[in-house]
Design a protein around this motif. Structure first.
Motif, short mmCIF file in Angstrom:
data_model
loop_
_atom_site.label_atom_id
_atom_site.label_comp_id
_atom_site.label_asym_id
_atom_site.label_seq_id
_atom_site.Cartn_x
_atom_site.Cartn_y
_atom_site.Cartn_z
N VAL A 5 -6.18 3.54 -5.24
CA VAL A 5 -6.95 2.29 -5.18
C VAL A 5 -8.37 2.63 -4.77
O VAL A 5 -8.63 3.65 -4.14
CB VAL A 5 -6.36 1.29 -4.16
N SER A 6 -9.27 1.72 -5.10
CA SER A 6 -10.66 1.90 -4.66
C SER A 6 -10.87 1.02 -3.44
O SER A 6 -11.29 -0.12 -3.57
CB SER A 6 -11.60 1.52 -5.79
N GLY A 7 -10.53 1.56 -2.28
CA GLY A 7 -10.71 0.80 -1.05
C GLY A 7 -9.46 0.04 -0.65
O GLY A 7 -9.22 -1.06 -1.12
N LEU A 8 -8.66 0.62 0.22
CA LEU A 8 -7.38 0.02 0.61
C LEU A 8 -7.61 -1.02 1.69
O LEU A 8 -8.14 -0.72 2.76
CB LEU A 8 -6.42 1.10 1.10
N ARG A 9 -7.18 -2.26 1.42
CA ARG A 9 -7.22 -3.30 2.45
C ARG A 9 -5.92 -3.32 3.25
O ARG A 9 -5.90 -3.68 4.42
CB ARG A 9 -7.43 -4.67 1.83
N GLY A 10 -4.82 -2.92 2.58
CA GLY A 10 -3.53 -2.91 3.27
C GLY A 10 -2.45 -2.38 2.36
O GLY A 10 -2.56 -2.49 1.14
N LEU A 11 -1.40 -1.80 2.95
CA LEU A 11 -0.22 -1.36 2.21
C LEU A 11 0.97 -2.05 2.83
O LEU A 11 1.12 -2.10 4.05
CB LEU A 11 -0.07 0.16 2.28
N PHE A 12 1.83 -2.60 1.96
CA PHE A 12 2.92 -3.46 2.41
C PHE A 12 4.24 -2.89 1.93
O PHE A 12 4.37 -2.43 0.80
CB PHE A 12 2.74 -4.87 1.83
N TRP A 13 5.26 -2.96 2.81
CA TRP A 13 6.63 -2.61 2.45
C TRP A 13 7.49 -3.87 2.53
O TRP A 13 7.40 -4.65 3.50
CB TRP A 13 7.20 -1.55 3.38
N TYR A 14 8.32 -4.03 1.49
CA TYR A 14 9.25 -5.15 1.44
C TYR A 14 10.64 -4.60 1.13
O TYR A 14 10.79 -3.58 0.46
CB TYR A 14 8.89 -6.14 0.33
N ARG A 15 11.64 -5.36 1.55
CA ARG A 15 13.03 -5.09 1.20
C ARG A 15 13.49 -6.24 0.31
O ARG A 15 13.20 -7.41 0.60
CB ARG A 15 13.87 -5.04 2.48
N GLN A 16 14.20 -5.93 -0.78
CA GLN A 16 14.69 -6.98 -1.66
C GLN A 16 16.17 -6.76 -1.94
O GLN A 16 16.56 -5.72 -2.47
CB GLN A 16 13.90 -7.04 -2.97
#
Lengths: 114, 109
Positions: B27-38
């Motif tokens: 990415v060009s500039g990370l604002r956030g990385l998220f983990w989800y469970r489904q």
């Protein structure tokens, strides 16, 4: 706890019908989103809204419209349902004003168009 | 364009056998990385948000870590109830998440 609810878990419609999917969140979030999820294609953003009466197109808006008349409610409309709109539809909400921009998802609506 | 690649696609574990899931991103500039469970037939359930390299977060048997190019989700001594698909998503632009395809974890008793 954030609560996002969707009006139906399962829905079966005929080709050409107008379809309404409703989403309600109870956490006063300003942002709401509609995604569809298909095997092999992952989650794709259809539309989002960052305020009442405001809407923005996502990556795949064709064939869909949305409505946000109240802050807690975001509706997805299929004007004339087609078989290629058979999918799992997921609503989410978020709020940067509450410290993070994390999106919280509802349980999903499995739509089948015959 | 943001790219998110998760590996492996599927992971079969014996109960108690620890392992790690990988999420590599561009990415060009990370604002956030998220983990989800489904879970099958359900919506994604939020697990973690990571904002900067070096950050770590834990919840029960799960621990998420972040570097400048990838994130790992470590599952320690998994139980059958940890069986699910784990999704990673990155945000570079406000409002927009780019999701990976997910890793399906099956834990056998």
């Amino acid at each position: 706890d954030v609560k996002v609810t969707q009006s139906s878990r399962y829905l079966v419609k005929r080709t050409g019908e107008k379809v309404f999917l409703e989403c309600v969140q109870d956490m006063d979030h300003e942002n709401m989103f509609w995604y569809r999820q298909d095997p092999g294609l992952g989650l794709r953003l259809i539309y989002f809204s960052y305020d009442v009466k405001m809407k923005e197109k996502g990556d795949i808006p064709e064939g869909y419209s949305v409505s946000r008349e109240k802050k807690e409610r975001f509706s997805l409309i299929l004007e004339s349902a087609s078989t290629n709109q058979t999918s799992m539809y997921l609503c989410a909400s978020s709020s940067l004003l509450k410290g993070t921009d994390t999106q919280y998802f509802g349980p999903g609506t499995r739509l089948t168009v015959l | 364009e943001d790219q998110v690649t998760q590996s492996p696609e599927a992971l079969r574990l014996q109960e108690g056998e620890s392992s790690s899931l990988n999420c590599s991103y561009t990415v060009s500039g990370l604002r956030g990385l998220f983990w989800y469970r489904q879970d099958p037939g359900k919506g994604p359930e939020f697990l973690f948000t990571l904002y900067s390299a070096g950050e770590e977060k834990e919840k029960e048997r799960l621990k998420a870590t972040l570097t400048k190019k990838e994130s790992f989700l470590h599952i320690t001594a998994p139980k059958p109830e940890d069986s699910a698909t784990y999704l990673c998503a990155v945000q570079a632009v406000r409002y927009k998440l780019s999701f990976g395809a997910g890793t399906t974890v099956t834990v056998r008793a």
